[in-house]
Design a protein around this motif. Sequence first.
Motif, short mmCIF file in Angstrom:
data_model
loop_
_atom_site.label_atom_id
_atom_site.label_comp_id
_atom_site.label_asym_id
_atom_site.label_seq_id
_atom_site.Cartn_x
_atom_site.Cartn_y
_atom_site.Cartn_z
N ALA A 79 -33.82 28.78 86.39
CA ALA A 79 -34.52 29.87 87.47
C ALA A 79 -35.46 28.96 88.20
CB ALA A 79 -35.08 30.83 86.64
N ASP A 80 -34.91 28.55 89.34
CA ASP A 80 -35.57 27.71 90.14
C ASP A 80 -35.61 28.30 91.66
OD1 ASP A 80 -36.41 25.36 91.68
OD2 ASP A 80 -34.70 24.24 91.46
N SER A 81 -36.80 29.22 91.84
CA SER A 81 -36.84 29.88 93.08
C SER A 81 -36.81 28.88 94.41
CB SER A 81 -38.15 30.69 93.28
OG SER A 81 -38.24 31.67 92.11
N ARG A 82 -37.30 27.83 94.52
CA ARG A 82 -37.40 27.14 95.64
C ARG A 82 -36.62 25.84 95.27
NH1 ARG A 82 -43.19 25.55 96.22
NH2 ARG A 82 -43.52 26.24 94.03
N LEU A 83 -35.54 25.90 94.46
CA LEU A 83 -34.68 24.57 94.43
C LEU A 83 -35.49 23.30 94.39
CD1 LEU A 83 -31.94 25.69 97.04
CD2 LEU A 83 -31.90 25.84 94.39
N ARG A 84 -36.27 23.13 93.18
CA ARG A 84 -36.95 22.04 93.02
C ARG A 84 -36.39 21.25 91.89
NH1 ARG A 84 -42.56 23.38 91.59
NH2 ARG A 84 -41.96 24.98 90.60
N LEU A 102 -28.33 26.63 89.61
CA LEU A 102 -29.50 26.92 90.11
C LEU A 102 -29.64 28.39 90.52
CD1 LEU A 102 -30.45 23.30 91.79
CD2 LEU A 102 -30.76 23.93 89.42
N ALA A 103 -30.28 29.21 89.91
CA ALA A 103 -30.41 30.61 90.29
C ALA A 103 -31.86 30.56 91.23
CB ALA A 103 -30.76 31.52 89.26
N HIS A 104 -31.65 30.75 92.70
CA HIS A 104 -32.72 30.60 93.53
C HIS A 104 -33.36 31.70 94.25
CE1 HIS A 104 -30.65 30.24 96.95
NE2 HIS A 104 -29.56 29.78 96.28
N ALA A 105 -34.21 31.65 94.93
CA ALA A 105 -34.81 32.82 95.64
C ALA A 105 -34.78 32.61 97.25
CB ALA A 105 -35.88 33.50 95.22
N GLN A 106 -33.92 31.59 97.73
CA GLN A 106 -34.04 31.34 99.16
C GLN A 106 -33.29 31.93 99.88
OE1 GLN A 106 -36.15 28.11 100.00
NE2 GLN A 106 -36.95 29.31 98.35
N THR A 107 -33.42 31.94 101.20
CA THR A 107 -32.33 32.82 102.28
C THR A 107 -31.28 31.91 102.55
OG1 THR A 107 -33.52 31.82 104.11
CG2 THR A 107 -34.55 33.81 103.39
N GLN A 126 -37.92 40.86 95.65
CA GLN A 126 -38.76 41.32 96.82
C GLN A 126 -40.11 40.45 96.74
OE1 GLN A 126 -39.48 45.33 96.49
NE2 GLN A 126 -37.41 46.03 97.53
N THR A 127 -40.37 39.85 95.55
CA THR A 127 -41.44 38.90 95.22
C THR A 127 -41.44 37.64 95.83
OG1 THR A 127 -41.10 38.41 92.97
CG2 THR A 127 -42.47 40.48 93.39
N GLY A 128 -40.13 37.17 96.21
CA GLY A 128 -39.85 35.77 96.46
C GLY A 128 -39.45 34.90 95.31
N GLN A 129 -39.47 35.36 94.33
CA GLN A 129 -39.10 34.91 93.01
C GLN A 129 -37.49 35.32 92.77
OE1 GLN A 129 -41.35 32.59 91.60
NE2 GLN A 129 -42.30 32.77 93.38
N VAL A 130 -37.07 34.64 91.60
CA VAL A 130 -35.93 34.89 91.19
C VAL A 130 -36.04 36.22 90.31
CG1 VAL A 130 -34.26 34.36 88.96
CG2 VAL A 130 -34.83 32.27 90.80
#
Length: 218
Positions: A79-84, A102-107, A126-130
């Motif tokens: 769970a890597d919201s910003r692909l870090r 990598l499960a992310h929250a990017q557009t 909606q929070t910008g997280q996974v």
Amino acid sequence: MTARASVSLKIATSLDAKIALSNGTSQWITNSRSRARSHQLRAEHDAVLVGIGTVLADDPLLTARTVPLPDTQPARIVADSRLRTPDASRLVGSTSAGRVILAHAQTPQEAAYGNPAVETWAVGGQTGQVSPQELVRRARAEGLDRIFLEGGGKLAASFFSEGLVDRIYWFRAPIIIGGDGLPSIAALGLSEMGQTSRWHLAGREDIDGDSLEIWDPA
């Protein structure tokens, strides 16, 4: 409700439910036989899931190192919201052993990862997280029906908050760490006892002084 993967949460703690000392030291809380049992549990699931904090702190491999090795390794999901996730990590360097996701929250415009052998899933909320809900739905759609969630504490709390933990495998070592240790589950933001979840002890194993408790929703 859309079909989703089931989630088993694994926790390895001291008697007072701490996963590490205040400085982050956690190797090793449980004994070698408990760790071998954990690898067996990994092998029994379709995927192993951790948060990006675990990857950055421990550089884990997340494979099931049983004897003999399983015929197929579980997929490994971060769970890597910003692909870090570092391209030089052991996880990314071992894609030949099995799927790395990598499960992310990017557009779509933001999402880019340099290693083509690594899968990326856009499962942001909606929070910008996974979003845990979107992640378990995507996993089921990808043929991963059983997820073994290994933490950390914030990721575990997010799954509890969404009611997505179907079983708990709780390894306890006979040690006390104290209040300055790191908690196994992060804050849930509860304000009333009626908001707590109740669990039933489904099984217990003694493992050379450690214990494994298996809990199901009551």
